[in-house]
Write a protein that holds these residues in place. Structure first.
Motif: not given
Length: 643
Positions: A243, A245-247, A249, A520-521
Motif C-alpha cells: 500500500g 503508493e496509496g500512502y 499519494s 492510504g486514505d
C-alpha cells in the motif's frame, strides 16, 4: 516477620514485583522486589499504599442483599442460592441472552479469565465486546503489522531518538522513566507530543502541543518532511510493505501549510521533529493512551505506525512503534472459552444504550465483576438508566461503589494480596507470581471460588473444579510448553521465554500479506459543537476508579488555560460548571499555561456519589474500528458557577 514474594495485579502496564512483609497474619509493609527485571525494586505511590485499601474500614467483607431499598447482611449460601435461582429463572423464561456478564480488569490475574469460562459454559449469555482502554491501538496495529506488539522496553536503551506520543510516563509508566533517562545519557534525543505539558516534558529535548485529535495530520506532516529530505528506507518499503503508493499519494495530497494549520503546529516544529526522528536511526516511538480515545484514533495510530515503516525503524533494535503486548498469547484459549457459542455482544463504549436497546430478549440480569461501569463507561446517566432497567443485578467488588449501590446482591471479593495467581503484564515481558500474602479478610472470596460455588448449584461442578494452581497450569499450558513451569513462576518473577526482544524482526509481519500495511486514505469530520476538547486523564494519586472515599477531592479538579478562563470570568481555585451533550459537572478550576487554550483536563476515576464522575460528561462515542470508547471526541464548554 515473614517476607512473601508477589506481584501487583492492578490494571497498570508496570505490574510491579512486590515483597510483602507480614507479621502475625497482618501486612506491615509492601516494598519493591529487586529481583524483578523490569520494576527493579521500587513501586509507585499507589502500590506502596495498597494495604490501606485492603484494611479500609469501608471495605465490605460479607455478602449483602438489598431488601426494600436497604442493604441486609446475608450468608454466602443464601446469596448463591438466590443467584442460582435467578439464573435458572431467566434462562428458562427468557433465554440465555437475558443474562449478561460484564467483566473488566481491575485485577489482571490470569485466573480472572475463569469467570468468563463459567459464563461461556452457562450458555449463550450476553457479553461485552470492544474496549475502554486499548481497542483503537489493537485494531490499528493488527491492521498494520498483524498484532499489537512492541520491542522490549529495554530496547529504548539502543534508541538514538525517542518520540513519546500521547503518553505521560512520569505518571502512567514510571519504570520506563529510568530507561528514557539512561537513553538520554547515552545521547538519545527525546520529543514529547501532547496537548498537555505534563511532568514528562522534563524528559524531552523537544515539546510539541498539537491541536487535540490532529495527530494523524502531524504524522502526515512528519512523513512529508522525511520524504522531502530523503530520510526514508527505500529497501524496507519496497521489500516489507504494502500500500506504499496509496500512502504516498495521501501524503502528497496535502501541503505542509495545510498540515500545519490542521495541527496548529508551526512548519518549523514539524520539520525539526522529522529531522530528529529521521536522522537518528534507530529511532523509536512510545505510544500512550491519549491518542487511543478518539473516533478516528485507529486511523491516527496507523499513520504514526507508518512513520516507523517509512524509515525502516520497525523490526530492528532500538526502534519500533511501541504501545504494549497481547497477554493472551500466553494462555490456552480453549480453557477460557471451552464451548463455541454465538454470544450477543454489547460494545463497552455503548454499554448503557446497548442494554437499553437489547431486544428478543431484553437483558434482565447482569453479573458485574472487576469493573465499576457507572464510573468507567461513557455517559454515566445512561449507564444508570440501563442498570436501573434490569430485574436483577449482582456486583462482585471490595467497596460499595456507584455501581454496587445499584445492585441487588453484593459479593465481597478478595484482593490480589489474598489470592494465588499469575500476572502476565501488557506493558513488559516479565511474568510475576501472585502468592497469597494473607488469608482472606472477613468472608471475602476469590472470583474463582465464588464461581466454583455457584457452578456447584448449576450442574457445572466438574467443569469448574480445581485449585488456583491447577487452573493456572491449564491456562498457562503454552507457557509450560515453552519450558516455563507454573511452579517456577510462583517462586520468583521471570522473563517470558517466548517473548521477542524485537517485534517483527527483519520485517516478518503477521498480516495476511506478511507485510506492513500502509493506510492510504484519511478523512476526519470535525464537529466541534463546543469550544473545548474534554481530556479525561489518569490521576497520579489513584488508578482508574480504585479510589477510596476519603481520597476524593471535595469536587473534581479541572485544568484550563488562563486566557479562556478570564474571558469567562473564571478565577484560579474558583468553582465552575462544565457542560457537554451528555451532562454537566461542578469542578474546581486550576489555571495553567501547560494546557492548550482549546482543551479542558480532568482526572478520571472519581465517584459520582463523592461529587465526581467525569463520565457524566462523556458521550457514548466509539472509534471507527476497534470498538474503542472515544472519550476525547466529547466537546465541552465551561462557565463560572454562581453560588
Amino acid at each position: 516477620m515473614s517476607s512473601i514474594i508477589t506481584t501487583c495485579a492492578l490494571d497498570c502496564p508496570d505490574n510491579c514485583g512486590m515483597i510483602a512483609e507480614v507479621k502475625e497474619g497482618h501486612i506491615t509493609k509492601l516494598r519493591g522486589n529487586p529481583d524483578h527485571g523490569y520494576t527493579r525494586g521500587y513501586l509507585c505511590r499507589k502500590g506502596y499504599k495498597y494495604p490501606t485499601r485492603v484494611y479500609s474500614d469501608k471495605r465490605i467483607l460479607h455478602p449483602l442483599r438489598k431488601v426494600d431499598g436497604q442493604w441486609k447482611r446475608i450468608g454466602w449460601d443464601e446469596a448463591l442460592d438466590l443467584i442460582a435461582e435467578k439464573i435458572r429463572f431467566f434462562k428458562d423464561s427468557y433465554g440465555d441472552a437475558s443474562i449478561m456478564h460484564y467483566q473488566r480488569s481491575a485485577s489482571w490475574g490470569a485466573t480472572k479469565h475463569l469467570v468468563k469460562r463459567f459464563f461461556n459454559l452457562l450458555g449463550n449469555v450476553t457479553m461485552q465486546t470492544g474496549s475502554l482502554c486499548a481497542g483503537s491501538v489493537m485494531a490499528a496495529q493488527k491492521a498494520d503489522m498483524g498484532a499489537r506488539l512492541g520491542n522490549d522496553p529495554e530496547e529504548f536503551l539502543n534508541s538514538n531518538a525517542i518520540i513519546i506520543w500521547g503518553k505521560d510516563p512520569c505518571k502512567s509508566s514510571i519504570h520506563i522513566v529510568p530507561l528514557l533517562r539512561q537513553a538520554k545519557k547515552k545521547g538519545a534525543r527525546i520529543a514529547l507530543i501532547d496537548p498537555l505539558r505534563t511532568k514528562s516534558a522534563s524528559l524531552a529535548d523537544m515539546y510539541i502541543a498539537p491541536r487535540p485529535g490532529s495527530d494523524g495530520f502531524l504524522a502526515l506532516g512528519i512523513a512529508k518532511e522525511l520524504i522531502g529530505k530523503g530520510l526514508i528506507d527505500r529497501e524496507f518499503t519496497e521489500q516489507h510493505t504494502s500500500g506504499y503508493e496509496g500512502y504516498i499519494s495521501l501524503v502528497e495530497s496535502l501541503t505542509i501549510e495545510q498540515i500545519a494549520r490542521e495541527c496548529d503546529v508551526s512548519q518549523e516544529a514539524i520539520r525539526d521533529l522529522a529531522l530528529l526522528y529521521g536522522q537518528a536511526k534507530p529511532a523509536s516511538i512510545l505510544l500512550g493512551y491519549g491518542i487511543n480515545k478518539w473516533v478516528h484514533s485507529v486511523e491516527m495510530i496507523r499513520l504514526i505506525d507508518g512513520l516507523g515503516a517509512l524509515t525502516g525503524n520497525i523490526g530492528r533494535t532500538g526502534g519500533g512503534v511501541n504501545h504494549g503486548f497481547l497477554t493472551r498469547r500466553h494462555f490456552d484459549s480453549a480453557v477460557m472459552t471451552p464451548v463455541s457459542r454465538k454470544h450477543r455482544l454489547i460494545p463497552e463504549p455503548l454499554f448503557g444504550p446497548g442494554i437499553l436497546e437489547a431486544k428478543d430478549p431484553a437483558v434482565r440480569m447482569i453479573w458485574i465483576n472487576g469493573t465499576n461501569p457507572m464510573v468507567s463507561c461513557p455517559d454515566s446517566g445512561t449507564v444508570a438508566r440501563a442498570l436501573g432497567s434490569l430485574d436483577f443485578r449482582v456486583v462482585v467488588d471490595h467497596f460499595m461503589t456507584d455501581t454496587a449501590d445499584l445492585a441487588d446482591i453484593f459479593l465481597p471479593a478478595t484482593t490480589f494480596l489474598e489470592e494465588d495467581d499469575i500476572l502476565v503484564s501488557w506493558g513488559h515481558n516479565w511474568i510475576g507470581p501472585v502468592n497469597k500474602v494473607i488469608e482472606p479478610l472477613g468472608e471475602s472470596k476469590s472470583d474463582l471460588r465464588i464461581i466454583q460455588e455457584l457452578a456447584g448449584r448449576l450442574g457445572l461442578v466438574q467443569e469448574m473444579a480445581g485449585t488456583a494452581i491447577e487452573w493456572l497450569k491449564r491456562l498457562m499450558a503454552p507457557m509450560e510448553k515453552a519450558g516455563l513451569a507454573v511452579e517456577r513462576v510462583m517462586s520468583s518473577p521471570v522473563r517470558c521465554p517466548s517473548a521477542p526482544q524485537i517485534a517483527f524482526p527483519s520485517g516478518a509481519f503477521s498480516t495476511p500479506s506478511r507485510k506492513f500495511e500502509f493506510l492510504g486514505d484519511y478523512h476526519v469530520e470535525r464537529e466541534k459543537t463546543r469550544p473545548f476538547h474534554l481530556l479525561t486523564v489518569l490521576s497520579s494519586r489513584w488508578l482508574n476508579s480504585l479510589v477510596l472515599e476519603n481520597e476524593h477531592p471535595d469536587v473534581p479538579i479541572a485544568f484550563i488555560h488562563p486566557l479562556p478562563a478570564q474571558s469567562r470570568g473564571i478565577c484560579d481555585k474558583s468553582r465552575a460548571l462544565i457542560k457537554t451533550a451528555a451532562g454537566e459537572l461542578l469542578v474546581e478550576v486550576r489555571l495553567t499555561e501547560g494546557i492548550r487554550t482549546d482543551a479542558l483536563a480532568i482526572a478520571q476515576g472519581t465517584w459520582i456519589k463523592c461529587g465526581g464522575g467525569v463520565n457524566r460528561l462523556t458521550e457514548c462515542l466509539m472509534s471507527n474500528s476497534g470498538e474503542m470508547a472515544a472519550y476525547y471526541s466529547t466537546t465541552a464548554d465551561i462557565e463560572a458557577f454562581e453560588y
